[in-house]
Design a protein around this motif. Structure first.
Motif, PDB file in Angstrom:
ATOM      1  N   LEU A 234     -14.266  -2.836 -52.199  1.00 36.84           N
ATOM      2  CA  LEU A 234     -14.663  -4.128 -52.086  1.00 36.84           C
ATOM      3  C   LEU A 234     -14.504  -4.620 -50.619  1.00 36.84           C
ATOM      4  O   LEU A 234     -15.209  -5.714 -51.125  1.00 36.84           O
ATOM      5  CB  LEU A 234     -13.949  -4.590 -53.550  1.00 36.84           C
ATOM      6  N   GLN A 294     -16.086 -10.522 -56.625  1.00 37.75           N
ATOM      7  CA  GLN A 294     -16.024  -9.589 -58.200  1.00 37.75           C
ATOM      8  C   GLN A 294     -15.949  -9.870 -59.189  1.00 37.75           C
ATOM      9  O   GLN A 294     -16.786 -10.200 -60.186  1.00 37.75           O
ATOM     10  CB  GLN A 294     -15.451  -8.247 -58.025  1.00 37.75           C
ATOM     11  N   LEU A 353     -22.524 -10.318 -53.553  1.00 43.60           N
ATOM     12  CA  LEU A 353     -20.892 -10.108 -53.196  1.00 43.60           C
ATOM     13  C   LEU A 353     -20.087 -10.938 -52.034  1.00 43.60           C
ATOM     14  O   LEU A 353     -19.186 -11.770 -52.101  1.00 43.60           O
ATOM     15  CB  LEU A 353     -20.169  -8.752 -53.958  1.00 43.60           C
ATOM     16  N   GLU A 462     -21.055  -2.514 -62.431  1.00 45.54           N
ATOM     17  CA  GLU A 462     -20.313  -3.518 -61.225  1.00 45.54           C
ATOM     18  C   GLU A 462     -18.623  -3.441 -61.189  1.00 45.54           C
ATOM     19  O   GLU A 462     -18.233  -3.007 -60.209  1.00 45.54           O
ATOM     20  CB  GLU A 462     -21.112  -4.212 -61.415  1.00 45.54           C
TER      21      GLU A 462
END
Length: 468
Positions: A234, A294, A353, A462
């Motif tokens: 991430l 996220q 993101l 996702e």
């Protein structure tokens, strides 16, 4: 899973082992808004201790009494003076100690379900109690619940008296003393000569404030676990200008820097390296900001909001290290401010993101000494309670922190099996971040959402690709 049928065996008051040397502590600009929040409820699930129940309860009560001597504020009561200022009277009135029993419940059984079982809400005292009630009720309570093959120690503390940093310092110290230490490792700082000390008065209606959110709405609650590897992925995605090796390099530099500082080793090369490292550090979106972004994206999508609808991601930040001069790291009380980041649902979902993560990042980086002081001045000009809740149906509130040493709560027979919270301060969009039990940068998110939104999140590829 069998019915919890938690039964209360006994209730007693535990007093500090020695009388307090502090008379009173005035609530600050950071404490007062929390008087409409419910008491904090966090606890640890422990394996079966190697001693009989009577011996265990005696040990816990004695350890609690010793701990309260170091934290006299928690054994006091709230009092409002004639001018309207609220104080903690450190009058040694004591805290509530509850022994409860739910022998039909087993550790594995209450950790197995996808949703957090409702039994955890029965492992805490002062359910739905607002912090203002500390004028009459104890400021803290410990509930020890016997399970079939373990124990749950639930700590409930008045939120106008502590933030998360102070809460966990008390809880860790309680465990440390139970384990047998003679000198505690982290002595709280009760100084009140800080920027948060104020003459401003917060007025209340007769009988005190009301909760700022409804406790009756249907909710689902689930723990999502993110491994160190998922968090790194991430972070890589959010920092789209960095390569995987650069991120890993920064992490190893961080560790290396710690080793150098510990050993007192310096040379020209390392000095230059860390000058550059420090310069670049504010440009880097953190792991936690990446994860938060996220979550913001995926919850916004699951809520099916109109594109123009404004969404807010609210983060609580510790101000102790943001002030100049800094507050003591173990300053006891609330030293937090809320950072709201606002964007439309369309912006969040149409951008990548990095965009939403950078919004969060820039807001956190900008929250410096001057910003903290502006926040204090703004509150003093209009004293008000903290508006906890999700009134527009488009907000997320992130609380707690994966940096809190929750799994350091070893009472003498091993680290906690799990950390869980009670019913307090939960509403659609309330998220609490815990460290993962396996450490190493893993994170657990306790996510509370409306049932339909939770179902949408669980179907969000996702988001779920990062969940262990």
């Amino acid at each position: 899973m069998p019915s919890s049928s938690v039964s209360i065996v006994s209730k007693t008051t535990v007093f500090p082992q020695h009388k307090s040397t502090i008379k009173s502590l005035k609530l600050s600009v950071s404490d007062l808004p929390m008087l409409s929040c419910q008491y904090i409820q966090k606890g640890v699930l422990l394996s079966q201790p190697p001693l009989p129940i009577d011996s265990l309860l005696s040990l816990l009560k004695l350890s609690l009494a010793k701990t309260l001597f170091h934290f006299p504020a928690l054994a006091g009561r709230l009092s409002t003076d004639t001018a309207g200022h609220v104080h903690i009277l450190c009058n040694d009135a004591g805290v509530e100690f509850i022994h409860a029993r739910a022998k039909r419940l087993l550790v594995d059984d209450i950790l197995a379900p996808v949703d957090v079982p409702s039994c955890f809400k029965e492992f805490f005292a002062f359910d739905k109690t607002l912090s203002y009630a500390g004028h009459k009720k104890p400021l803290a309570a410990v509930q020890v619940t016997e399970l079939g093959d373990g124990f749950f120690v639930g700590l409930t503390v008045n939120h106008a008296v502590t933030d998360g940093t102070s809460f966990w310092n008390f809880f860790n110290t309680f465990a440390e003393i139970c384990k047998g230490v003679k000198k505690i490792s982290k002595t709280p700082d009760f100084s009140r000569d800080t920027v948060f000390n104020s003459t401003a008065v917060l007025r209340f209606p007769a009988g005190g404030p009301s909760a700022t959110f409804s406790s009756d709405e249907p909710l689902r609650e689930r723990i999502f676990h993110f491994s160190r590897e998922s968090i790194l992925k991430l972070k890589l995605k959010a920092n789209r200008k960095l390569t995987h090796s650069e991120i890993l390099g920064k992490q190893s530099n961080d560790c290396w820097r710690s080793v150098i500082e510990i050993n007192g080793v310096t040379n020209g090369k390392t000095t230059d390296l860390f000058k550059n490292w420090k310069l670049n550090r504010t440009d880097e979106i953190s792991s936690f900001q990446s994860l938060s972004a996220q979550l913001w994206r995926s919850v916004t999508r699951a809520r099916k909001l109109e594109s123009a609808k404004k969404t807010t991601f609210r983060m609580a930040v510790n101000c102790r290290h943001r002030l100049e001069p800094r507050l003591e790291p173990l300053y006891f009380g609330n030293a937090i401010q809320s950072i709201p980041t606002v964007a439309s649902a369309g912006e969040i979902l149409s951008r990548d993101l990095h965009w939403s993560a950078d919004l969060l990042h820039q807001n956190v980086v900008a929250h410096d000494d001057a910003t903290v002081r502006r926040g204090v001045k703004d509150w003093e000009s209009n004293p008000r309670l903290f508006p906890l809740g999700n009134s527009d149906g488009a907000s997320i509130t992130m609380g707690s922190s994966p940096r809190f040493p929750m799994y350091d709560n070893d009472f003498g027979w091993g680290r906690p099996v799990a950390v869980r919270s009670g019913r307090a301060n939960k509403f659609d969009g309330k998220i609490s971040a815990f460290p993962g039990r396996d450490g190493g940068g893993s994170v657990d998110l306790e996510v509370v959402l409306a049932p339909g939104t939770m179902a949408g999140l669980e179907n969000d590829v996702e988001f779920m690709q990062y969940v262990s």
